[in-house]
Design an enzyme around this catalytic site. Structure first.
Site, mmCIF file in Angstrom:
data_model
loop_
_atom_site.group_PDB
_atom_site.id
_atom_site.type_symbol
_atom_site.label_atom_id
_atom_site.label_comp_id
_atom_site.label_asym_id
_atom_site.label_seq_id
_atom_site.Cartn_x
_atom_site.Cartn_y
_atom_site.Cartn_z
ATOM 1 N N ARG A 64 13.998 9.851 17.401
ATOM 2 C CA ARG A 64 13.596 8.446 17.284
ATOM 3 C C ARG A 64 14.789 7.494 17.341
ATOM 4 O O ARG A 64 14.688 6.327 16.971
ATOM 5 C CB ARG A 64 12.810 8.241 15.981
ATOM 6 C CG ARG A 64 11.422 8.873 16.029
ATOM 7 C CD ARG A 64 10.784 8.933 14.648
ATOM 8 N NE ARG A 64 9.373 9.289 14.713
ATOM 9 C CZ ARG A 64 8.908 10.525 14.854
ATOM 10 N NH1 ARG A 64 9.747 11.543 14.946
ATOM 11 N NH2 ARG A 64 7.608 10.755 14.906
ATOM 12 N N ASP B 296 16.202 6.528 -5.955
ATOM 13 C CA ASP B 296 16.545 6.988 -7.301
ATOM 14 C C ASP B 296 17.899 6.508 -7.791
ATOM 15 O O ASP B 296 18.272 6.792 -8.937
ATOM 16 C CB ASP B 296 16.515 8.516 -7.344
ATOM 17 C CG ASP B 296 15.118 9.087 -7.176
ATOM 18 O OD1 ASP B 296 14.156 8.299 -7.092
ATOM 19 O OD2 ASP B 296 14.985 10.326 -7.119
ATOM 20 N N SER C 93 13.763 13.711 4.413
ATOM 21 C CA SER C 93 12.380 13.232 4.303
ATOM 22 C C SER C 93 11.426 14.308 3.779
ATOM 23 O O SER C 93 10.466 14.689 4.439
ATOM 24 C CB SER C 93 11.886 12.712 5.665
ATOM 25 O OG SER C 93 12.695 11.657 6.112
ATOM 26 N N TRP D 195 -19.825 3.944 -20.463
ATOM 27 C CA TRP D 195 -18.586 3.239 -20.789
ATOM 28 C C TRP D 195 -17.419 4.144 -20.411
ATOM 29 O O TRP D 195 -17.200 5.183 -21.030
ATOM 30 C CB TRP D 195 -18.516 2.893 -22.278
ATOM 31 C CG TRP D 195 -19.316 1.682 -22.635
ATOM 32 C CD1 TRP D 195 -20.611 1.639 -23.059
ATOM 33 C CD2 TRP D 195 -18.864 0.325 -22.596
ATOM 34 N NE1 TRP D 195 -21.003 0.348 -23.282
ATOM 35 C CE2 TRP D 195 -19.952 -0.487 -23.011
ATOM 36 C CE3 TRP D 195 -17.662 -0.296 -22.257
ATOM 37 C CZ2 TRP D 195 -19.866 -1.873 -23.087
ATOM 38 C CZ3 TRP D 195 -17.566 -1.674 -22.333
ATOM 39 C CH2 TRP D 195 -18.657 -2.447 -22.746
ATOM 40 N N ARG E 180 11.832 0.668 14.026
ATOM 41 C CA ARG E 180 10.593 0.115 14.588
ATOM 42 C C ARG E 180 10.762 -1.349 14.978
ATOM 43 O O ARG E 180 10.156 -1.816 15.945
ATOM 44 C CB ARG E 180 9.451 0.236 13.570
ATOM 45 C CG ARG E 180 9.011 1.649 13.265
ATOM 46 C CD ARG E 180 7.799 1.656 12.334
ATOM 47 N NE ARG E 180 7.545 2.990 11.807
ATOM 48 C CZ ARG E 180 7.894 3.398 10.594
ATOM 49 N NH1 ARG E 180 8.477 2.536 9.757
ATOM 50 N NH2 ARG E 180 7.644 4.624 10.201
ATOM 51 N N TYR F 84 -19.705 3.678 -11.885
ATOM 52 C CA TYR F 84 -20.367 4.589 -12.827
ATOM 53 C C TYR F 84 -21.438 5.400 -12.128
ATOM 54 O O TYR F 84 -22.245 4.876 -11.358
ATOM 55 C CB TYR F 84 -21.024 3.828 -13.984
ATOM 56 C CG TYR F 84 -22.082 4.660 -14.681
ATOM 57 C CD1 TYR F 84 -21.703 5.743 -15.476
ATOM 58 C CD2 TYR F 84 -23.447 4.414 -14.491
ATOM 59 C CE1 TYR F 84 -22.657 6.552 -16.082
ATOM 60 C CE2 TYR F 84 -24.402 5.220 -15.101
ATOM 61 C CZ TYR F 84 -24.008 6.289 -15.893
ATOM 62 O OH TYR F 84 -24.948 7.084 -16.487
ATOM 63 N N CYS G 62 8.997 16.080 -5.312
ATOM 64 C CA CYS G 62 7.958 16.251 -6.335
ATOM 65 C C CYS G 62 7.160 17.531 -6.124
ATOM 66 O O CYS G 62 6.535 18.039 -7.060
ATOM 67 C CB CYS G 62 7.005 15.055 -6.320
ATOM 68 S SG CYS G 62 7.802 13.467 -6.639
#
Length: 460
Positions: free
Chosen positions: A74, A290, A43, A441, A24, A433, A47
């Site tokens: 790209r 990682d 990419s 609380w 970019r 809240y 997870c």
């Protein structure tokens, strides 16, 4: 102006984020980008693999954010199924091997990004390399497991290790109709939590039909006459039948290349970088994801924390630096979330063990509250544990285990840790809240109030 060449080793979050950000900022006339990826995919969300295995994500490709073809479109020369096997730092070049043809070649670089990721811990045990034993780190690993599950006639699974990946894979396999046994060496599952909080996870796993065996060290994988896994054996001599074995023993940085090249590594074996993610002592070598160690803002030490959130940020920082801009990655507080069935699990900052390891004196406070006002329909319990420095009251860590709405409450604590807040200061936080979302609380604030009392009672 001569065109510079950026070489990226690793095609997942950190590597391709760095390549994309650099592109970019600099066009092809200024910067040529060559990226090497040993697998088939780029990419993607590692997870998400347990949720694909468990059927919550319908298709493998749903986990892919950007394909190799999209990166090439790209202006990135992305070479999949190509492994970098040697790094010549003085000569500023890498040697790569085409994994299909076996051919090797050298590629020079002006700037280098090492984003080699991590690999599943695979102890040297008899039978550990048998067919049917799977470590889960990459999308290729996930595909091999899925292929094996399609071929396997039996419905028994053993998961070795009870960290995030072990617990998530156990749930996924239960969802596929497997009888699952989780074996781990610790007192409780989820060693990223203190044992008292891990006990809550243990009960939830048992409630969903997962057999969880604590203090069990696997010493061997038994195989059949065809060399396929059929059972695991523990140090106590117990045998647990298994048609598939999943390793959930955590991961370690994949830094053999860096070690061979003499690059600086930390206590966990991860690469050491400065705030701009440059490898220490090397102005034109960068690293992220990682395979690096990062600064823990609470303990002041470096840690290996393999998470996609960090990897993507590392890549953005690196790409900005390579592209002529400026960005830094100051460190982390160790925030992570997971779930077992409907039980949400979260932690940030230090556990008791971590605080002791760095010589901190602390107090703890544990409370049980609900995710909504107690009278609101559907209110469910959550348990919050908080650690605070004994003398100063500085927040050190928070762990949360509970029903819907529990896990993301840890973000409040993560912000407080990053800001260096005391538990006394946290009590005054102006949190949202309304009865459908929280008691008057908030549970985090209730824990903070109790921690304030513990600090005052402890004195100096």
């Amino acid at each position: 102006m001569a065109t510079e060449r950026l070489v990226v080793v690793g095609g997942d979050a950190a590597g391709m984020s760095a390549a994309s950000q650099a592109r970019r900022l600099k066009g092809p006339a200024e910067l040529e980008i060559v990226a090497f990826e040993r697998g088939h995919f780029t990419s993607y969300s590692a997870c998400g693999i347990p949720y694909w295995v468990g059927g919550l994500v319908p298709e493998r490709d749903d986990l892919i954010a950007r394909t190799p073809e999209e990166h090439r479109a790209r202006g990135i020369d992305l070479r999949t199924r190509t492994e970098v096997v040697a790094l010549d730092v003085p000569g500023q070049r890498v040697r790569s091997r085409d994994l299909d043809s076996g051919s090797e070649s050298w590629t020079g670089y002006d700037q280098l990004v090492l984003a080699t990721g991590a690999r599943p811990v695979r102890p040297r045990l008899p039978g550990i390399g048998a067919h049917g034993v799977h470590g889960i780190q990459t999308l290729d690993d996930g595909q091999r497991l899925m292929d094996a599950l399609e071929r396997t006639a039996g419905r028994r699974a053993a998961v070795v290790g009870a960290g995030y990946i072990g617990v998530e894979m156990a749930e996924a396999l239960v969802g596929r109709g497997y009888e699952v046994t989780v074996l781990h060496r610790g007192e409780q599952p989820m060693a990223t939590l203190d044992p008292d909080m891990g006990g809550l996870v243990h009960r939830a796993m048992n409630a969903m039909g997962i057999v969880t065996v604590s203090r069990a060290e696997v010493t061997e994988v038994l195989t059949d006459e065809e060399g396929r896994a059929r059972a695991v054996v523990t140090a106590a001599g117990d045998t647990y039948p298994a048609d598939v074995v999943v390793l959930g023993l955590g991961v370690e940085p994949r830094t053999a290349l860096a070690r061979a090249a003499g690059l600086p590594l930390g206590p966990s074996g991860g690469l050491l970088t400065d705030l701009s993610m440059r490898v220490r002592g090397h102005a034109n070598i960068w690293s992220g994801g990682d395979c690096v160690e990062v600064l823990d803002l609470v303990s002041g030490r470096t840690r290996h924390i393999p998470l996609g959130t960090h990897a993507n940020k590392h890549g953005q920082v690196i790409g900005s630096g390579v592209g002529g801009g400026y960005a830094t990655f100051p460190g982390v507080v160790g925030t992570a979330v997971s779930k077992v069935c409907e039980l949400e699990i979260a932690r940030t900052g230090l556990r008791e063990k971590d605080a002791l390891d760095v010589g901190l004196r602390f107090v703890t406070a544990t409370i049980t509250s609900t995710n909504t006002a107690g009278y609101y329909p559907g209110a469910v319990e959550m348990t919050v544990k908080m650690l605070a420095e004994r003398r100063t009251g500085r927040l050190l860590g928070v762990q949360i285990v509970g029903g819907e709405g529990a896990a993301k409450r840890v973000d409040v604590a993560a912000v407080a840790l990053t800001a260096g807040m005391t538990v006394d200061r946290m009590v005054s936080l102006d949190l949202g809240y309304a009865p459908p979302f929280s008691p008057v609380w908030d549970p985090v604030l209730v824990a903070a109030r109790k921690a304030v009392s513990a600090v005052r009672a402890a004195g100096v």
